[in-house]
Design a protein around this motif. Structure first.
Motif, PDB file in Angstrom:
ATOM      1  N   GLU A 257       0.828  -1.209   0.000  1.00  0.00           N
ATOM      2  CA  GLU A 257       0.000   0.000   0.000  1.00  0.00           C
ATOM      3  C   GLU A 257       0.861   1.258   0.000  1.00  0.00           C
ATOM      4  N   GLY A 258       0.613   2.146  -0.985  1.00  0.00           N
ATOM      5  CA  GLY A 258       1.282   3.429  -1.040  1.00  0.00           C
ATOM      6  C   GLY A 258       2.753   3.379  -1.397  1.00  0.00           C
ATOM      7  N   VAL A 259       3.234   2.230  -1.890  1.00  0.00           N
ATOM      8  CA  VAL A 259       4.660   2.054  -2.172  1.00  0.00           C
ATOM      9  C   VAL A 259       4.856   1.739  -3.646  1.00  0.00           C
ATOM     10  N   SER A 260       5.968   2.195  -4.210  1.00  0.00           N
ATOM     11  CA  SER A 260       6.325   1.859  -5.585  1.00  0.00           C
ATOM     12  C   SER A 260       7.265   0.663  -5.586  1.00  0.00           C
ATOM     13  N   ALA A 261       6.874  -0.388  -6.292  1.00  0.00           N
ATOM     14  CA  ALA A 261       7.736  -1.555  -6.473  1.00  0.00           C
ATOM     15  C   ALA A 261       8.539  -1.355  -7.757  1.00  0.00           C
ATOM     16  N   ALA A 262       9.843  -1.511  -7.689  1.00  0.00           N
ATOM     17  CA  ALA A 262      10.716  -1.280  -8.841  1.00  0.00           C
ATOM     18  C   ALA A 262      11.016  -2.604  -9.540  1.00  0.00           C
ATOM     19  N   VAL A 263      10.681  -2.676 -10.832  1.00  0.00           N
ATOM     20  CA  VAL A 263      10.949  -3.872 -11.630  1.00  0.00           C
ATOM     21  C   VAL A 263      11.537  -3.417 -12.965  1.00  0.00           C
ATOM     22  N   ASP A 264      12.789  -3.766 -13.210  1.00  0.00           N
ATOM     23  CA  ASP A 264      13.475  -3.383 -14.451  1.00  0.00           C
ATOM     24  C   ASP A 264      13.623  -4.596 -15.366  1.00  0.00           C
ATOM     25  N   PHE A 265      13.684  -4.325 -16.657  1.00  0.00           N
ATOM     26  CA  PHE A 265      13.853  -5.375 -17.661  1.00  0.00           C
ATOM     27  C   PHE A 265      14.995  -5.008 -18.597  1.00  0.00           C
ATOM     28  N   ASN A 266      15.684  -6.031 -19.089  1.00  0.00           N
ATOM     29  CA  ASN A 266      16.672  -5.853 -20.154  1.00  0.00           C
ATOM     30  C   ASN A 266      16.351  -6.881 -21.232  1.00  0.00           C
ATOM     31  N   LEU A 267      15.764  -6.455 -22.325  1.00  0.00           N
ATOM     32  CA  LEU A 267      15.287  -7.364 -23.366  1.00  0.00           C
ATOM     33  C   LEU A 267      16.386  -7.655 -24.381  1.00  0.00           C
ATOM     34  N   LEU A 268      16.453  -8.922 -24.760  1.00  0.00           N
ATOM     35  CA  LEU A 268      17.383  -9.344 -25.800  1.00  0.00           C
ATOM     36  C   LEU A 268      16.718  -9.240 -27.159  1.00  0.00           C
ATOM     37  N   THR A 269      17.496  -8.917 -28.165  1.00  0.00           N
ATOM     38  CA  THR A 269      16.937  -8.897 -29.508  1.00  0.00           C
ATOM     39  C   THR A 269      16.649 -10.327 -29.965  1.00  0.00           C
ATOM     40  N   GLY A 270      15.664 -10.476 -30.827  1.00  0.00           N
ATOM     41  CA  GLY A 270      15.291 -11.798 -31.308  1.00  0.00           C
ATOM     42  C   GLY A 270      13.787 -11.981 -31.262  1.00  0.00           C
ATOM     43  N   LYS A 271      13.345 -13.224 -31.340  1.00  0.00           N
ATOM     44  CA  LYS A 271      11.913 -13.510 -31.313  1.00  0.00           C
ATOM     45  C   LYS A 271      11.628 -14.576 -30.261  1.00  0.00           C
ATOM     46  N   ASN A 272      10.379 -14.595 -29.837  1.00  0.00           N
ATOM     47  CA  ASN A 272       9.981 -15.550 -28.804  1.00  0.00           C
ATOM     48  C   ASN A 272       9.908 -16.961 -29.365  1.00  0.00           C
ATOM     49  N   PRO A 273      10.169 -17.966 -28.527  1.00  0.00           N
ATOM     50  CA  PRO A 273       9.907 -19.352 -28.950  1.00  0.00           C
ATOM     51  C   PRO A 273       8.455 -19.493 -29.362  1.00  0.00           C
ATOM     52  N   ALA A 274       8.209 -20.307 -30.357  1.00  0.00           N
ATOM     53  CA  ALA A 274       6.858 -20.429 -30.905  1.00  0.00           C
ATOM     54  C   ALA A 274       5.954 -21.280 -30.039  1.00  0.00           C
ATOM     55  N   ASP A 275       6.493 -22.005 -29.064  1.00  0.00           N
ATOM     56  CA  ASP A 275       5.685 -22.969 -28.326  1.00  0.00           C
ATOM     57  C   ASP A 275       6.223 -23.118 -26.913  1.00  0.00           C
ATOM     58  N   ASP A 276       5.355 -23.605 -26.017  1.00  0.00           N
ATOM     59  CA  ASP A 276       5.773 -24.021 -24.682  1.00  0.00           C
ATOM     60  C   ASP A 276       6.243 -25.473 -24.750  1.00  0.00           C
ATOM     61  N   LEU A 277       6.892 -25.909 -23.685  1.00  0.00           N
ATOM     62  CA  LEU A 277       7.236 -27.322 -23.534  1.00  0.00           C
ATOM     63  C   LEU A 277       6.249 -27.932 -22.558  1.00  0.00           C
ATOM     64  N   ARG A 278       5.534 -28.957 -23.002  1.00  0.00           N
ATOM     65  CA  ARG A 278       4.582 -29.639 -22.128  1.00  0.00           C
ATOM     66  C   ARG A 278       5.046 -31.082 -21.945  1.00  0.00           C
ATOM     67  N   VAL A 279       5.077 -31.514 -20.676  1.00  0.00           N
ATOM     68  CA  VAL A 279       5.531 -32.860 -20.360  1.00  0.00           C
ATOM     69  C   VAL A 279       4.532 -33.503 -19.404  1.00  0.00           C
ATOM     70  N   LYS A 280       4.084 -34.707 -19.754  1.00  0.00           N
ATOM     71  CA  LYS A 280       3.170 -35.467 -18.901  1.00  0.00           C
ATOM     72  C   LYS A 280       3.842 -36.793 -18.532  1.00  0.00           C
ATOM     73  N   PHE A 281       3.542 -37.262 -17.335  1.00  0.00           N
ATOM     74  CA  PHE A 281       4.163 -38.492 -16.859  1.00  0.00           C
ATOM     75  C   PHE A 281       3.153 -39.324 -16.083  1.00  0.00           C
ATOM     76  N   GLY A 282       3.246 -40.635 -16.236  1.00  0.00           N
ATOM     77  CA  GLY A 282       2.399 -41.551 -15.484  1.00  0.00           C
ATOM     78  C   GLY A 282       3.206 -42.744 -15.010  1.00  0.00           C
ATOM     79  N   SER A 283       2.926 -43.213 -13.804  1.00  0.00           N
ATOM     80  CA  SER A 283       3.577 -44.415 -13.278  1.00  0.00           C
ATOM     81  C   SER A 283       2.564 -45.222 -12.493  1.00  0.00           C
ATOM     82  N   ILE A 284       2.779 -46.529 -12.447  1.00  0.00           N
ATOM     83  CA  ILE A 284       1.836 -47.439 -11.808  1.00  0.00           C
ATOM     84  C   ILE A 284       2.404 -47.915 -10.474  1.00  0.00           C
ATOM     85  N   GLY A 285       1.543 -47.939  -9.475  1.00  0.00           N
ATOM     86  CA  GLY A 285       1.918 -48.466  -8.172  1.00  0.00           C
ATOM     87  C   GLY A 285       0.809 -49.317  -7.599  1.00  0.00           C
TER      88      GLY A 285
END
Length: 639
Positions: A257-285
């Motif tokens: 409340e009533g405070v400024s939070a400081a968040v700075d960024f330094n961006l690299l040139t280029g483009k974003n990856p086109a996709d996320d990585l999704r991993v699913k796992f199953g094991s039987i017990g």
């Protein structure tokens, strides 16, 4: 007691006269007479529902109070509901919070008592309603909610009805209520690239908190300001993006409340990856069905660690996740112990129960909205800083190098007062270790060690979420104590989780909540589970098992598939080429054991380099923990 009534339209007219002059300052309570202390024949500013039937009694209570001399009381003896109401002016688009102390007695399910906000336009027409999670059963006064659920006033809102409601037979009391504009602060910072200011970059809070986009565009000097950000959990997530540059995210942003939070960024040139990585796992017990262990009669913690068998020593030590040596944790543990009668301070059951009960009564589970009729994440609060929203919400994201990095430590949870199941489990584990009781945190629950004078001991299960939800909803504390816990545990001091990965930079991620599917414990059931696991490996979809027929007698064992599902965003993966993602296998004990069947699915199978099983032993701990690793080469996805 007789009450006089005025019409809703008259009340609205009075409030609308002062609407333009109303300023919703942070921490200003818009409710008059919030503790029901003042009034003549009825509590000043509060109106009882005029149409309440004969079996509903609304009282200005003098015998049941949270503080002061009086509270708002409702008793329902038959069909119908009771309601105390106060109408206050609001500003459209403003975020408001509502809290209050609520007690209840003998309330029948499925209905409940709860707090409610109804937003209305200038003509008195209802625009939207926010029902807070309700209660049934019996409980003394407690605050709804320590997490301070917030709601944004919709477009066109001029006033809000703040309602205290009982919709079932029983009694309810409301005291010390607060409704007002949520405290707010701001976020400021600069965006640069290659050390130079980057004008025209867009900076925004992810997922639109409380239904509104909060964003800014950098000026010529690369600076930005996002104003009127509601104070919330210290988990805001910011993203910066600009044409020709890779987006960057930063999490764990705390807006006070009533405070400024400081968040700075330094961006690299280029483009974003086109996709996320999704991993699913199953094991039987396989799981042997047996009653939950209970604390042995006469169990007592020894005077020091040497009185325990060596196999439990690792579960007494502090570590990076279980901060049992932190001064705040030690102080809280000692206060809990001091609250016990002196003769009970050497009794394992009493100590463990006191720790469990304190957490259940004082630390909120910030997924309380799961139990609303609307279900799941579809509710009006949309707190994008909530741990539940971030970790398993369909729209939410958490930020961290992995889940271990993201989670609050026990001393942090004590300060913040609200977290998810794994954070509750870590806190109880830390408090018990601080009191010389071995404890190990599992996937969102925990076990503590209780032994008799001959050092014969047993691990006792605790579900912190069941404890908190049971207490908050129904006043019950026993729901999460001496319960069955998951079949995965660590042999080290640090806790076990359902997924882990080795990101070098903190980035976005989310889980689908880990789940289990049950099969018959026969050979036929295991074959069906193995076939379903093979189908899962091919499609990524988990087949539903055939329902186990009810024979009338509990089975001796059942077969389970344990599923995990994690999505990892790759924006912040810059120079890291390889990513190791791992999932735990069932820990073999006399009650549960792995069958050796496991499988995974990923949306980027071509990036898998290799897989292997890691086994971790920690003598003299009898068991070992095993992890299934999947090593990814990210270069085809990142470039």
């Amino acid at each position: 007691m007789n009450f006089s009534f005025i019409s809703r339209s008259a009340a609205l007219a009075v409030f609308l006269l002062v609407l333009q002059a109303a300023v919703c300052a942070a921490a200003e309570n818009l409710l008059r007479n919030p503790g029901a202390e003042d009034g003549l024949s009825q509590p000043g500013a509060w109106l009882p529902f005029a149409a309440a039937p004969a079996g509903v009694h609304l009282s200005w209570e003098e015998t049941v109070v949270n503080s002061g001399r009086r509270s708002l009381g409702i008793e329902v003896l038959g069909p119908g509901f009771g309601l105390w109401q106060q109408t206050v002016p609001v500003a459209q688009g403003q975020v408001y919070l509502l809290t209050g102390h609520v007690a209840f007695q003998g309330i029948a399910e499925p209905d409940s008592c709860h707090l409610q906000i109804v937003f209305r336009d200038a003509a008195g027409v209802a625009i939207s309603t926010a029902d807070f999670p309700g209660h049934s059963g019996t409980r003394w006064f407690a605050l709804d909610f320590p997490a301070k659920l917030k709601v944004r006033a919709p477009a066109g809102a001029a006033v809000a009805d703040v309602n205290c409601i009982l919709r079932s037979t029983g009694r309810a009391w409301f005291d010390d209520l607060f409704f007002g504009a949520a405290p707010a602060g701001r976020i400021t910072g600069t965006v640069t690239s290659a050390g130079l200011p980057l004008p025209g970059a867009r900076v925004f809070i992810l997922s639109d908190p409380w239904g509104r986009r909060l964003e800014a565009v950098t000026g010529l000097d690369g600076s930005y300001v996002i104003d009127n950000v509601p104070s919330a959990f210290p988990r805001y997530i910011l993203q910066a993006e600009a044409p020709g540059h890779r987006s960057q995210v930063k999490g764990k942003v705390h807006v006070a409340e009533g405070v400024s939070a400081a968040v700075d960024f330094n961006l690299l040139t280029g483009k974003n990856p086109a996709d996320d990585l999704r991993v699913k796992f199953g094991s039987i017990g396989l799981v042997r069905i047996a009653p939950s262990p209970t604390v042995p009669n006469g169990a007592a913690p020894p005077t020091d660690a040497s009185g325990y068998p060596a196999e439990v020593f690792p579960y007494l030590a502090p570590d990076a996740c279980i901060t049992s040596d932190h001064p705040a944790v030690k102080d809280r543990a000692e206060k809990i112990l001091a609250s016990l009668d002196p003769q009970l301070r050497r009794d394992t059951y009493s100590i463990a129960w006191a720790v469990y009960a304190w957490v259940a009564q004082h630390i909120e589970h910030d997924g309380v909205f799961f139990h609303l009729p609307t279900g799941g994440m579809r509710q009006p609060y949309k707190d994008v800083t909530s741990g539940i929203w971030q970790t398993i919400g369909d729209e939410g994201w958490g930020v961290g190098k992995n889940i271990y990095d993201w989670a609050y430590r026990p001393h942090e949870l004590l300060q913040i007062g609200s977290g998810i199941c794994i954070e509750h489990a870590w806190l109880i584990t830390a408090l018990l270790r601080a009191l010389n009781i071995p404890a190990r945190a599992l996937l969102g629950s925990l076990e503590f060690w209780a032994q008799d004078s001959a050092m014969n001991g047993v691990w006792i299960g605790i579900s912190p979420t069941a404890g908190r939800v049971g207490y908050r909803e129904k006043g019950l504390l026993s729901d999460g104590f001496e319960v069955v816990v998951p079949t995965h545990f660590s042999v080290l001091s640090r806790p076990m989780l359902r997924a882990d990965w080795n990101a070098q930079n903190a980035g976005l991620w989310r889980e689908t909540h880990p789940w289990e599917e049950d099969y018959e414990g026969s050979e036929a059931g295991r074959r069906q589970a193995a076939a379903d696991l093979a189908a899962f490996a091919s499609s990524g979809e988990a087949p539903l098992p055939k329902k186990i027929a009810d024979s009338g007698t509990p089975p001796e064992k059942i077969c389970k598939i344990y599923y995990s599902d994690v999505r990892i965003n790759l924006y912040n993966m810059t120079e890291q080429r390889f990513l190791d993602v791992r999932f735990p296998l069932v820990t073999d004990t006399g009650k549960h054991w792995a069958t050796g069947d496991h499988a995974y699915w990923t949306n980027h199978p071509g990036s898998v380099v290799t897989t292997w099983i890691e086994e971790i032993a920690n003598h003299p701990v009898a068991e070992s923990e095993r992890w299934f690793h999947i090593l990814f080469d990210l270069s085809p996805i990142l470039h």
